[in-house]
Design an enzyme around this catalytic site. Structure first.
Site, PDB file in Angstrom:
ATOM      1  N   GLY A 675       0.946   0.854  -4.358  1.00 38.41           N
ATOM      2  CA  GLY A 675       0.246   1.453  -3.237  1.00 38.41           C
ATOM      3  C   GLY A 675      -0.183   0.386  -2.264  1.00 38.41           C
ATOM      4  O   GLY A 675       0.258  -0.767  -2.338  1.00 38.41           O
ATOM      5  N   ASP A 819      -8.359  11.043   1.490  1.00 38.71           N
ATOM      6  CA  ASP A 819      -6.908  10.879   1.412  1.00 38.71           C
ATOM      7  C   ASP A 819      -6.327  11.883   0.420  1.00 38.71           C
ATOM      8  O   ASP A 819      -5.532  11.537  -0.460  1.00 38.71           O
ATOM      9  CB  ASP A 819      -6.545   9.443   1.002  1.00 38.71           C
ATOM     10  CG  ASP A 819      -5.082   9.115   1.296  1.00 38.71           C
ATOM     11  OD1 ASP A 819      -4.469   9.821   2.131  1.00 38.71           O
ATOM     12  OD2 ASP A 819      -4.558   8.169   0.697  1.00 38.71           O
TER      13      ASP A 819
END
Length: 990
Positions: A675, A819
């Site tokens: 990520g 998110d």
């Protein structure tokens, strides 16, 4: 004579040639639409030679095609042959509306100069609209609800002076001022311009359009005051301009619109009183909510004989409601919530037996609930909370057969809760808090099997909790705090499988805590404080994943189960002097033999064993330390974090591993993902357990540890200065640790511990073997593992919603995720979801309601539209993102796809596809086939549409989302939050 015969033959040949060419044009159209011999309703297009016999085709007296009407025929295609269609010399009508066409509207349409009627609405036509000026004979032009973009050719409309109907709305044109050219189209009686990105003010020349009957320009960016000249449009029957930025008062003379039946000016900034509306006696629907109107509601409203819908909520209106309001017609609903209205509730709004919603909450109404509503069997929502009402609730109210919500909270009601409540089979929310209800909670409440929420807190209820309470299989929350309820907690409460919250605090309950509570796997909050409960705390409670536990101020005794003896529950056992613990916690006294513990001899043996084990562990730790120090000087695995002399391990749960076991497994071959902040590893522990480890670099990471490609955040990290990079990663680490370490919820990923050093930070989570939702829905890996069936998707939707609901409503301080997306929803071995990746989380401190953060965060396709005009992020931003996830679950599509159009997303695409039942069903993932599953999927899609409303205030809370999703199960009633549904529920047809 021979000459005449030759002329006739020549004329006949011309007709035959014309017919032959027209047949070919229609056959070309047939082929472009993919029509086959088996297509329903198109058999004549294969068996007839004459186009005049084709279904949907009409010819004039000369046998030439004059009309093609294929409206709502289920046809599809992406290359409509406008060039050949416009060669039909007599074509006056072309109607292709409400189909599945996705062709661009080519410039060839300009050659259809004979057209009087052109309808392409409710399709997926895209691209720019060409110059329309050659179509000077048009009387009807309808291209609404498509995907048209670019600047609209407004000036070309100046030639279309014969237009009677002009419908251009629900497209994505470029922003433009309100087009004054329209003021030349004086024959118009229908003008639909909603959702066309218009801005600026309405010109005074609107007065030119005196023949208008329908004028709609809602959902735009129009501002300024409503021009007084609009009052000259005296033939108007419908006027809608909701969701703009109009200011000022309703203009003087507005009452001249005496034919007006449908008026909607909601969601603006209008002010002043409603006196101009007292003359509009033909009103059927009046919607003015979310404005700043003040003053009294005109008494004349009580004489309006056609009024069926009245929405005035969220204004500053005062005075009384007219006594006869809604009594003359088949009244549907009233919503005047959140004003300053006084006096009694009008008694006759259900005179005709058709009323569905009575919503007057948050006012100053007084008196009793009129007895007439006890017979209003059509009523679905009765919400009168936060007023000054009193008296006994009419008995029939409790047993209304279709009522979904009974909300009587925060009033002065007295008397019992009626036994008739057992007949309320559709009731799912019962809110009675802060009244003076007395008597026992009726046993019959267990027969209201649709109940999801019960809140009767802070009343004067007595007696015992019904022993049959376990029959409420769908109940999620029970709150009876602050009453005088006595007796034992029923054992059957453990049968309420869906329970998330139990609050029985501050009553007179006695007996033991039932062991059956340990069966409630979804239970998140348990408050039994302030009672007279006795006996031991059942060991079964240790299996629950409780974020809140309060057993204080009872008469409990004995040892607290070890799993509950943690700092998170340090205040949960006070006021029970006979409780003790055998662990290291200091918030209770240690158990002694008199507490029923072990004998002195056994205690000595155990002590010796503990001391011996401690010495052994210390020796092992010293050996591990020496080994690790040597390994620091050896060649390092390039994928491992830099090892230093000092690692700080902070545990948040009971651990069966140490930092060394984690560190030695941070290898390239164990990477399972990456990520923006680093890589994620799968670690197999010696105990057989598997964990996931996120590695975050505190200083600039080497190239092999960089963030995944394609992420905007990754790009930013890659170009940041080292100090800035380090700061950002530290903040992400702190955010995730600070958030997850305090969370205990079955639908939020578990954080076991953090391991930090100067240059690296590691977060150790539970490992979820089925990956994330994005992979299962959208990748080939998911395809190989098999498509998710609807039942699994539904459970993922509900579980994820509950995780977010807990973050927003279940913590001491609400937590924003910021998110939410399908790749941050992880799946365990049973496909139960966990909300993950809190690197962007933001805790909302106790601040005003508009408390927000000004940092843009999130992922393209999931970001709420308010980012376009403000940096403010609220919990409603998470709701929007979750709505996108629901759309993914239902449709199987990605948030961003080329088919949606340039700069368009799944929210825009779905909003253009929900005009008919057939098109709605066409949105459902084709892998969902069972009828019951299709019905549930449509209901979930409705929730998704609500969640993705353009205005944050129009989106439901996550608490409401959970309720709606649970109600979406087959056979359950569907409902939406009051004050949030009138603009959206009509968009998505049942």
């Amino acid at each position: 004579m021979h000459l005449l015969f030759l002329l006739l033959c020549l004329f006949s040949g011309l007709i035959e040639g014309s017919t032959s060419s027209e047949v070919q044009i229609l056959l070309d159209l047939r082929n472009s639409l993919g029509i086959t011999n088996s297509s329903q309703g198109f058999g004549s297009w294969f068996s007839e030679n004459s186009p005049c016999n084709f279904s949907g085709v009409l010819c004039d007296s000369n046998g030439s095609v004059s009309e093609i009407d294929l409206y709502d025929r289920g046809i599809s295609g992406n290359n409509i042959p406008f060039d050949s269609l416009c060669q039909l010399p007599s074509l006056t009508k072309l109607s292709l509306g409400s189909n599945l066409l996705s062709s661009p509207l080519t410039a060839d349409i300009r050659n259809c100069t004979s057209l009087l009627y052109l309808d392409l609405a409710f399709n997926s036509f895209s691209g720019a609209v060409p110059d329309l000026s050659p179509l000077r004979n048009l009387q009807v032009l309808n291209i609404s609800s498509n995907y048209f973009t670019g600047p609209f050719p407004w000036d070309s409309l100046s030639n279309l002076t014969e237009l009677l109907i002009l419908s251009l709305g629900d497209n994505g044109y470029e922003r433009s001022p309100f087009p004054k050219v329209l003021m030349k189209l004086t024959k118009l009686y229908w003008l639909y311009l909603s959702v066309t990105n218009l801005e600026g003010e309405i010109p005074s020349s609107i007065a030119n359009l005196t023949k208008l009957r329908d004028l709609e320009f809602s959902d735009n960016f129009l501002s300024g005051q409503i021009p007084p000249e609009i009052s000259k449009l005296t033939k108007l029957t419908q006027l809608e301009f909701y969701n703009n930025s109009f200011t000022g008062k309703l203009p003087t003379g507005f009452g001249n619109l005496s034919e007006l039946a449908y008026f909607d000016a909601s969601m603006n900034s209008l002010k002043g009183d409603l006196s101009e509306l007292r003359f509009l006696k033909k009103l059927v629907s009046l919607q003015l909510f979310y404005n700043d109107f003040s003053g009294e509601i005109p008494a004349e409203f009580g004489d309006f004989r056609y009024l069926v819908n009245l929405s005035l909520y969220s204004n500053r209106l005062s005075g009384k409601l007219p006594e006869k309001i809604g009594s003359w017609s088949e009244f549907n609903f009233i919503d005047v919530s959140t004003n300053f209205l006084t006096g009694p509730i009008p008694p006759d709004m259900c005179n005709k037996g058709t009323m569905k919603k009575l919503l007057v909450l948050e006012n100053k109404f007084s008196g009793e609930i009129p007895a007439s509503y006890a017979k209003c069997s059509t009523l679905k929502r009765l919400r009168v909370s936060n007023n000054s009402l009193s008296g006994v609730v009419p008995a029939g109210i409790w047993s209304l057969p279709n009522v979904n919500i009974i909300d009587l909270a925060v009033n002065g009601f007295t008397g019992p809760v009626g036994a008739g409540i057992g007949e309320a089979k559709s009731l799912y929310q019962l809110f009675l808090a802060n009244n003076h209800f007395s008597g026992e909670l009726p046993t019959e409440i267990s027969q209201a099997v649709s109940l999801v929420s019960i809140d009767a807190s802070f009343n004067e209820l007595s007696g015992s909790i019904p022993a049959t309470i376990g029959a409420l299989k769908s109940v999620v929350s029970i709150d009876l705090e602050g009453n005088s309820i006595s007796g034992a907690i029923p054992y059957s409460i453990g049968d309420c499988d869906s329970l998330n919250t139990i609050n029985l605090a501050k009553n007179n309950l006695s007996g033991v805590i039932p062991v059956s509570l340990g069966r409630l796997s979804r239970l998140n909050s348990l408050d039994l404080s302030g009672n007279d409960l006795s006996g031991e705390i059942p060991a079964s409670l240790a299996s629950l994943k409780l974020s809140f536990l309060n057993l204080s101020d009872n008469s409990l005794a004995g040892e607290v189960p070890a799993a509950l003896s943690i700092d998170a529950y340090s205040a949960s056992f006070s006021g029970n002097p006979d409780l003790c613990i055998n662990g290291n916690a200091r918030f209770l006294r240690r158990c002694s033999p008199s507490d029923g513990g072990s004998s002195d001899k056994l205690r000595v043996v155990l002590t010796c064993l503990i001391v011996g084990a401690t010495l052994l562990l210390a020796s092992l730790a010293f050996l591990v330390y020496l080994k690790r120090r040597r390994s620091y000087d050896d060649a390092r695995d390039r994928s491992a974090p830099k090892k230093s002399d000092s690692w700080d391990l902070k545990s948040f749960r009971i651990l069966t591993f140490d930092e060394d076991e984690i560190l030695k497994s941070i290898k390239q071959e164990n990477i399972i993902g990456s990520g923006a902040s680093g890589k994620v590893y799968r670690v197999h522990l010696a105990s057989g357990k598997v964990v996931a480890v996120k590695h975050i670099w505190n200083s600039p990471a080497p190239t092999w540890a960089g963030a995944g490609a394609g992420s905007a955040t990754s790009a930013m990290l890659a170009t940041a200065a080292p100090r800035r990079l380090s700061s950002m990663r530290c903040r992400e680490f702190d955010a995730e640790v600070g958030t997850l370490s305090s969370i205990r919820h079955v639908n939020v990923v578990k954080l076991y511990c953090s391991i930090t050093s100067e240059d690296s930070s590691l977060l150790v989570y539970e490992h979820l073997p089925n990956g994330n939702l994005w992979e299962r829905l959208h990748t080939t890996a998911g395809d190989k593992l098999g498509a998710l069936d609807w039942d699994t998707r539904y459970e993922i939707a509900v579980g994820s919603a509950k995780g977010l609901e807990y973050l927003h409503h279940g913590c001491d301080r609400p937590i924003l995720h910021r998110d939410v997306k399908s790749s941050n929803i992880l799946l365990d071995e049973y496909f139960k979801p966990r909300i993950a990746d809190f690197g962007l989380a933001k805790i909302l401190h106790s601040a005003p309601r508009d408390s927000s953060t000004h940092v843009i965060a999130g992922t393209h396709g999931y970001i709420a539209p308010e980012y376009a005009y403000t940096y403010k992020v609220t919990e409603k931003s998470d709701v929007y993102s979750f709505g996108v996830v629901l759309m993914e679950l239902v449709t199987g599509r990605k948030p961003i796809e080329a088919e949606y159009g340039e700069n368009k997303d799944i929210v825009y695409w779905i909003s253009r596809m929900i005009d008919s039942k057939e098109r709605v069903m066409g949105l459902i993932d084709r892998r969902i086939t069972k009828q019951w599953a299709l019905e549930e999927a449509v209901k979930v899609l409705r929730v998704a549409v609500l969640c993705t409303a353009r205005l944050p205030a129009m989106r439901p809370s996550m608490r409401t989302v959970v309720q709606m999703l649970e109600e979406a199960a087959t056979g359950r009633p569907f409902a939406v939050a009051d004050g949030e549904d009138e603009k959206v529920e009509v968009k998505l047809m049942p």
